[in-house]
Design an enzyme around this catalytic site. Structure first.
Site, PDB file in Angstrom:
ATOM      1  CE  LYS A  78      -3.905   2.081   2.821  1.00 19.05           C
ATOM      2  NZ  LYS A  78      -4.534   1.490   4.046  1.00 19.05           N
ATOM      3  CB  SER A 153      -8.144   3.314   2.852  1.00 16.00           C
ATOM      4  OG  SER A 153      -7.099   2.689   3.852  1.00 16.00           O
ATOM      5  CB  SER A 177      -8.439   0.605   5.837  1.00 15.64           C
ATOM      6  OG  SER A 177      -9.174   1.580   5.670  1.00 15.64           O
TER       7      SER A 177
END
Lengths: 486, 104
Positions: A78, A153, A177
């Site tokens: 990420k 997310s 997330s």
């Protein structure tokens, strides 16, 4: 196709000499070139560096001295983790072009384990969102239905694993997330206990809630990844000096005699009937495997979301004060003075959701409102924590839906509050600092994945993995793959 | 109609505190959306928290100390490399203080 294999399968091929890390890296890079234009999981690709790392790994396998089970495995991160020499944006225009001078501890650990890093993955800006629609760059697509969101997310991290664009990935989970995108994309996703994994070099959102965790194609891969990143780090004073058990050993323990709690408050109006049916079926499967199930009550669940939307924005408003156009990132020119430069830079550099949360947090912390909002929310947090403590006096693990519904279509949740409500089942776990996991629990009639959430006692990720593995072994859901036309 | 939870004046004041320049359209949208979110958050008020201690983090933690040993630090050039503007070994920013007439 090496890209279909799990880490443990791929590692076995490397060890037997049937395949090399360079072959695996090239297959992944080719697949990214072919399919990422559709899925849009990657913000940055580090293809050349990856091939270099793979060649080094080849050499280690050639002399039968691999660094461990992750050696030569193609992984991705990420874009919230600092990566030395590789642009790190956190999904924000304000960090466009930022080149970190050091690696986050988890990144350094994956490198030291021989992992081959393919690139950086899309996310909602500063990890604020549930769909990747808040990314300043583009929206990642759900590999199971490209008109739908992958969740967020950590949407890029989930989509990359689901679409075989990385063998495994890392994400972060502040209010769901990791677990929510894992549910939407049908992968395994694990949020460890607060303090289990170092956050040094992780771009902060809400510091009392943020935690790093893995996405894997199956439960064993999630366990392998957790093993590689878990443990105390002197560079992160919030990481806990708690021994890390052997997670692989936990996988084979089964659930016979395990006490499983089913929380009444997670089966409420608004829960998609197909999600409820899948979770009920999963509970029956665990019972067939010898688990003892019982109802438990977490009475403050419905207040968790409201408390979170005070605490997380309050912490974010403080953490994001560092984006001021001075040390790194964007600076808007032509300002009258320093304050004007700060304000214009932040006004131009932050997206709508980040501004909303900075405003909300600043408001909740401002004079006259502190007790009514922040003080109150912290007391409610205590009540949420006590709910779990009482439940865990009775049971070893809690099983529930990860989300009230499955992946929604892009643009469907334009109202921020509607988007927030999506996290109602994941947020209490962050407030209580507990480990939580989402595993593939079936599919809707239309073929969308359904997430099964497991919640454990603090620092007891092993029981989550053990339960998840037993369930996975009794089902065949993970054999299904999304079909991506070339 | 219910009393608004947040007025336009408050939005402007909070934006100043948060160092955020907002357009007029953003301000109006912000007021409306914060109003909805704050109304939702108001459900916390219904809960009796008399005598409940606050939790700032879920896993208890006291001060964490380490040995005060010298370590290598990052080279200055590397730390300045991401700066939007610099002057030698400093970050350069727009002026902070009004210049007085006699100062050059």
């Amino acid at each position: 196709m090496l890209t279909r294999l799990t880490i443990h399968e791929l590692g076995a091929r490397f060890r037997s000499g049937e395949a090399t890390p360079s072959q695996a890296a090239r297959e992944y890079l080719d697949r990214i070139t072919s399919f990422d234009p559709k899925v849009k999981a990657y913000l940055t690709r580090t293809s050349e560096a990856a091939l270099g790392q793979a060649a080094e790994s080849d050499a280690r396998f050639a002399v039968k001295k691999p660094l461990g089970l992750l050696d030569g495995i193609p992984l991705a991160l990420k874009d919230v983790f600092c990566t030395r020499g590789v642009e790190t944006t956190c999904g924000s225009k304000i960090l466009k072009g930022f080149i970190p001078p050091y690696d986050a501890t988890v990144v350094a650990k994956l490198r030291a384990a021989g992992g081959v890093l393919l690139g950086k993955l899309n996310m909602d800006e500063f990890a604020m969102g549930s769909s990747t629609e808040n990314s300043a760059f583009f929206t990642t697509r759900n590999p199971w239905d490209l008109s739908r969101v992958p969740g967020g997310s950590s949407g890029g991290s989930a989509a990359a694993v689901a679409a075989d664009l990385a063998a495994a990935t890392l994400g972060t989970d502040t209010g769901g997330s990791i677990r929510q995108p894992a549910a939407f994309c049908g992968t395994a996703g694990l949020k460890p206990t607060y303090g289990r994994v170092s956050r040094f070099g992780l771009i902060a959102f809400a510091s009392s809630l943020d935690q790093v965790g893995p996405f894997g194609k199956d439960v064993a891969d999630a366990a392998l990844m957790l093993q590689a990143i878990a443990g105390h780090d002197p560079m992160d004073s919030t990481s806990a000096p708690v021994p890390v058990p052997d997670y692989a050993a936990a996988l084979s323990l089964g659930v016979k005699g395990l006490k499983v709690g089913i929380p009444d408050e997670y089966f409420i109006e608004g829960l998609d009937p197909e999600v409820e049916a899948a979770v009920r079926a999963a509970i029956a499967t665990l019972e067939d495997l010898g688990a003892q199930t019982q109802r438990v009550s977490l009475p403050h669940t419905e207040y968790g979301l409201a408390a979170y939307y005070v605490i997380a924005p309050a912490e974010a408003s403080s953490n994001l004060a560092r984006y001021d156009g001075v040390k790194y990132g964007l600076r808007v020119p032509g300002a009258r003075d320093l304050i004007d430069m700060y304000s214009r830079t932040r006004g131009a550099g932050f997206g709508a959701e980040v501004k909303r949360r900075v405003m909300l947090g600043t408001y909740a912390l401002s004079a006259g409102y502190y007790d009514a909002y922040y003080g109150k929310a912290q007391k409610v947090r205590t009540l949420v924590l006590r709910d779990f403590q009482r439940a865990f006096e009775l049971v070893d693990v809690i099983v529930a839906p990860t989300t009230p519904g499955v992946a929604f279509t892009m643009g469907e949740r334009a109202d921020p509050l509607q988007m927030y409500l999506n996290d109602v089942f994941t947020i209490p776990v962050n407030l209580a600092g507990l480990p939580g996991m989402s595993v593939l629990g079936g599919f809707t009639r239309t073929g969308l994945p359904i997430g099964l959430q497991l919640i454990g006692k603090a620092f007891d990720e092993a029981t989550l993995l053990r339960t998840a593995k037993a369930y996975e072994g009794a089902t065949r859901w993970q054999e299904r793959k999304p079909e991506l036309a070339a | 109609m219910a009393e608004p939870k947040i007025t336009m004046k408050e939005v402007e004041s909070v934006a100043r505190l948060a160092r955020l320049t907002l357009t007029d359209a953003e301000k109006e949208r912000m007021r409306r959306e914060l109003d909805g979110i704050l109304s939702y958050i108001d459900k916390l008020r219904a809960l009796d928290t008399e005598g409940v201690p606050p939790t700032s983090r879920a896993v208890p933690m006291t001060n964490v100390m380490r040995e005060d040993e010298p370590r290598d630090s990052f080279p200055q050039d590397l730390m300045l490399a991401n700066a939007p503007d610099r002057s030698g070994e400093f970050f350069r920013v727009p002026k902070i203080i009004e210049e007085s007439p006699e100062a050059s």
